[in-house]
Design a protein around this motif. Structure first.
Motif, mmCIF file in Angstrom:
data_model
loop_
_atom_site.group_PDB
_atom_site.id
_atom_site.type_symbol
_atom_site.label_atom_id
_atom_site.label_comp_id
_atom_site.label_asym_id
_atom_site.label_seq_id
_atom_site.Cartn_x
_atom_site.Cartn_y
_atom_site.Cartn_z
ATOM 1 N N GLN A 38 -34.802 -15.366 -1.079
ATOM 2 C CA GLN A 38 -36.171 -15.868 -1.172
ATOM 3 C C GLN A 38 -36.699 -15.994 0.247
ATOM 4 O OE1 GLN A 38 -36.913 -19.347 -3.541
ATOM 5 N NE2 GLN A 38 -35.150 -18.905 -4.864
ATOM 6 N N LEU A 39 -37.809 -15.345 0.502
ATOM 7 C CA LEU A 39 -38.409 -15.332 1.836
ATOM 8 C C LEU A 39 -39.770 -15.995 1.738
ATOM 9 C CD1 LEU A 39 -38.052 -14.243 4.719
ATOM 10 C CD2 LEU A 39 -38.958 -12.064 3.918
ATOM 11 N N ARG A 40 -40.064 -16.920 2.661
ATOM 12 C CA ARG A 40 -41.345 -17.630 2.610
ATOM 13 C C ARG A 40 -41.826 -17.993 4.006
ATOM 14 N NH1 ARG A 40 -40.648 -21.922 -1.304
ATOM 15 N NH2 ARG A 40 -39.198 -20.494 -2.250
ATOM 16 N N THR A 41 -43.124 -18.230 4.112
ATOM 17 C CA THR A 41 -43.717 -18.668 5.370
ATOM 18 C C THR A 41 -44.993 -19.442 5.093
ATOM 19 O OG1 THR A 41 -44.407 -18.003 7.586
ATOM 20 C CG2 THR A 41 -45.123 -16.606 5.769
ATOM 21 N N GLU A 42 -45.401 -20.236 6.054
ATOM 22 C CA GLU A 42 -46.688 -20.922 6.000
ATOM 23 C C GLU A 42 -47.632 -20.352 7.054
ATOM 24 O OE1 GLU A 42 -46.273 -25.161 6.051
ATOM 25 O OE2 GLU A 42 -44.860 -25.145 4.390
ATOM 26 N N GLU A 43 -47.228 -19.289 7.732
ATOM 27 C CA GLU A 43 -48.053 -18.659 8.760
ATOM 28 C C GLU A 43 -49.335 -18.127 8.125
ATOM 29 O OE1 GLU A 43 -49.918 -17.035 11.783
ATOM 30 O OE2 GLU A 43 -48.171 -18.333 12.013
ATOM 31 N N ALA A 44 -50.479 -18.605 8.622
ATOM 32 C CA ALA A 44 -51.783 -18.246 8.044
ATOM 33 C C ALA A 44 -52.083 -16.753 8.163
ATOM 34 C CB ALA A 44 -52.887 -19.054 8.716
ATOM 35 N N SER A 45 -51.617 -16.113 9.225
ATOM 36 C CA SER A 45 -51.952 -14.697 9.433
ATOM 37 C C SER A 45 -50.993 -13.733 8.739
ATOM 38 C CB SER A 45 -51.990 -14.378 10.928
ATOM 39 O OG SER A 45 -50.693 -14.484 11.489
ATOM 40 N N ALA A 46 -49.978 -14.254 8.060
ATOM 41 C CA ALA A 46 -49.007 -13.385 7.379
ATOM 42 C C ALA A 46 -49.627 -12.804 6.107
ATOM 43 C CB ALA A 46 -47.740 -14.147 7.040
ATOM 44 N N ALA A 47 -49.694 -11.483 6.043
ATOM 45 C CA ALA A 47 -50.242 -10.819 4.857
ATOM 46 C C ALA A 47 -49.142 -10.312 3.941
ATOM 47 C CB ALA A 47 -51.132 -9.656 5.279
ATOM 48 N N ALA A 48 -47.964 -10.059 4.498
ATOM 49 C CA ALA A 48 -46.833 -9.545 3.718
ATOM 50 C C ALA A 48 -45.536 -9.977 4.391
ATOM 51 C CB ALA A 48 -46.898 -8.028 3.612
ATOM 52 N N LEU A 49 -44.494 -10.181 3.593
ATOM 53 C CA LEU A 49 -43.172 -10.583 4.091
ATOM 54 C C LEU A 49 -42.147 -9.545 3.688
ATOM 55 C CD1 LEU A 49 -43.109 -14.265 2.802
ATOM 56 C CD2 LEU A 49 -43.831 -13.481 5.037
ATOM 57 N N GLY A 50 -41.060 -9.485 4.422
ATOM 58 C CA GLY A 50 -40.016 -8.568 4.004
ATOM 59 C C GLY A 50 -38.760 -8.671 4.843
ATOM 60 N N PHE A 51 -37.771 -7.875 4.436
ATOM 61 C CA PHE A 51 -36.523 -7.787 5.178
ATOM 62 C C PHE A 51 -36.011 -6.359 5.129
ATOM 63 C CE2 PHE A 51 -35.320 -9.360 0.907
ATOM 64 C CZ PHE A 51 -34.411 -8.390 0.503
ATOM 65 N N LYS A 52 -35.097 -6.076 6.034
ATOM 66 C CA LYS A 52 -34.452 -4.775 6.091
ATOM 67 C C LYS A 52 -32.946 -5.026 6.103
ATOM 68 C CE LYS A 52 -34.382 -0.578 8.907
ATOM 69 N NZ LYS A 52 -34.951 0.067 10.111
ATOM 70 N N VAL A 53 -32.233 -4.320 5.238
ATOM 71 C CA VAL A 53 -30.781 -4.443 5.181
ATOM 72 C C VAL A 53 -30.205 -3.061 4.895
ATOM 73 C CG1 VAL A 53 -30.802 -5.127 2.731
ATOM 74 C CG2 VAL A 53 -28.835 -5.700 4.156
ATOM 75 N N GLU A 54 -29.214 -2.671 5.663
ATOM 76 C CA GLU A 54 -28.581 -1.355 5.555
ATOM 77 C C GLU A 54 -29.604 -0.226 5.573
ATOM 78 O OE1 GLU A 54 -26.049 -1.779 2.013
ATOM 79 O OE2 GLU A 54 -24.371 -1.888 3.419
ATOM 80 N N GLY A 55 -30.650 -0.363 6.383
ATOM 81 C CA GLY A 55 -31.663 0.666 6.516
ATOM 82 C C GLY A 55 -32.711 0.687 5.427
ATOM 83 N N LYS A 56 -32.581 -0.176 4.425
ATOM 84 C CA LYS A 56 -33.536 -0.209 3.313
ATOM 85 C C LYS A 56 -34.503 -1.381 3.498
ATOM 86 C CE LYS A 56 -33.924 -0.668 -1.653
ATOM 87 N NZ LYS A 56 -33.261 -1.116 -2.856
ATOM 88 N N LYS A 57 -35.804 -1.076 3.424
ATOM 89 C CA LYS A 57 -36.831 -2.103 3.559
ATOM 90 C C LYS A 57 -37.204 -2.646 2.184
ATOM 91 C CE LYS A 57 -38.906 -0.139 7.692
ATOM 92 N NZ LYS A 57 -40.136 0.428 8.280
ATOM 93 N N SER A 58 -37.459 -3.951 2.139
ATOM 94 C CA SER A 58 -37.852 -4.599 0.898
ATOM 95 C C SER A 58 -38.847 -5.701 1.234
ATOM 96 C CB SER A 58 -36.613 -5.180 0.217
ATOM 97 O OG SER A 58 -36.924 -5.728 -1.022
ATOM 98 N N GLY A 59 -39.947 -5.787 0.489
ATOM 99 C CA GLY A 59 -40.923 -6.825 0.779
ATOM 100 C C GLY A 59 -42.126 -6.721 -0.122
ATOM 101 N N GLY A 60 -43.084 -7.603 0.135
ATOM 102 C CA GLY A 60 -44.291 -7.611 -0.673
ATOM 103 C C GLY A 60 -45.378 -8.455 -0.053
#
Length: 107
Positions: free
Chosen positions: A29-51
């Motif tokens: 679970q990835l979260r932030t309160e940063e006002a300018s964040a439009a999308a969140l994500g992570f990269k693991v083993e070369g694969k990107k995942s986010g939304g």
């Protein structure tokens, strides 16, 4: 009869393999309160995942290094990297910003 034994062996192999794969998969679970964040994500083993949004829930392999970040201002904005961590179990990761600096907090 020989054909039934092959089917049973194949089914057993599939079920056993999917159980092993499921045990090595964690929820992130990835979260932030940063006002300018439009999308969140992570990269693991070369694969990107986010939304889009301030919260993203994804899955990935256990015991691997995850790199976390967000996109600034809009979904195709510039990437802001916040940090990396080896995750061994289901985790909640918070992206914390302080001015231009971004870091991660893992629970």
């Amino acid at each position: 009869m020989y054909w039934n034994i092959k089917k049973l062996a194949g089914l057993s192999l599939v079920l056993f393999s999917s159980t092993l794969w499921a045990e090595n998969t964690i929820q992130v679970q990835l979260r932030t309160e940063e006002a300018s964040a439009a999308a969140l994500g992570f990269k693991v083993e070369g694969k990107k995942s986010g939304g889009r949004g301030k919260v993203y829930i994804g899955k990935g392999p256990a015991n691997k290094t995850y790199i976390f970040g967000y996109r600034k201002n809009f979904a195709y904005g510039r990437d802001v990297l916040c940090g990396s961590e080896v995750l061994t179990h289901d985790s909640i990761v918070t992206l914390v910003t302080d001015g231009e600096q971004c870091s991660i907090k893992v629970n």
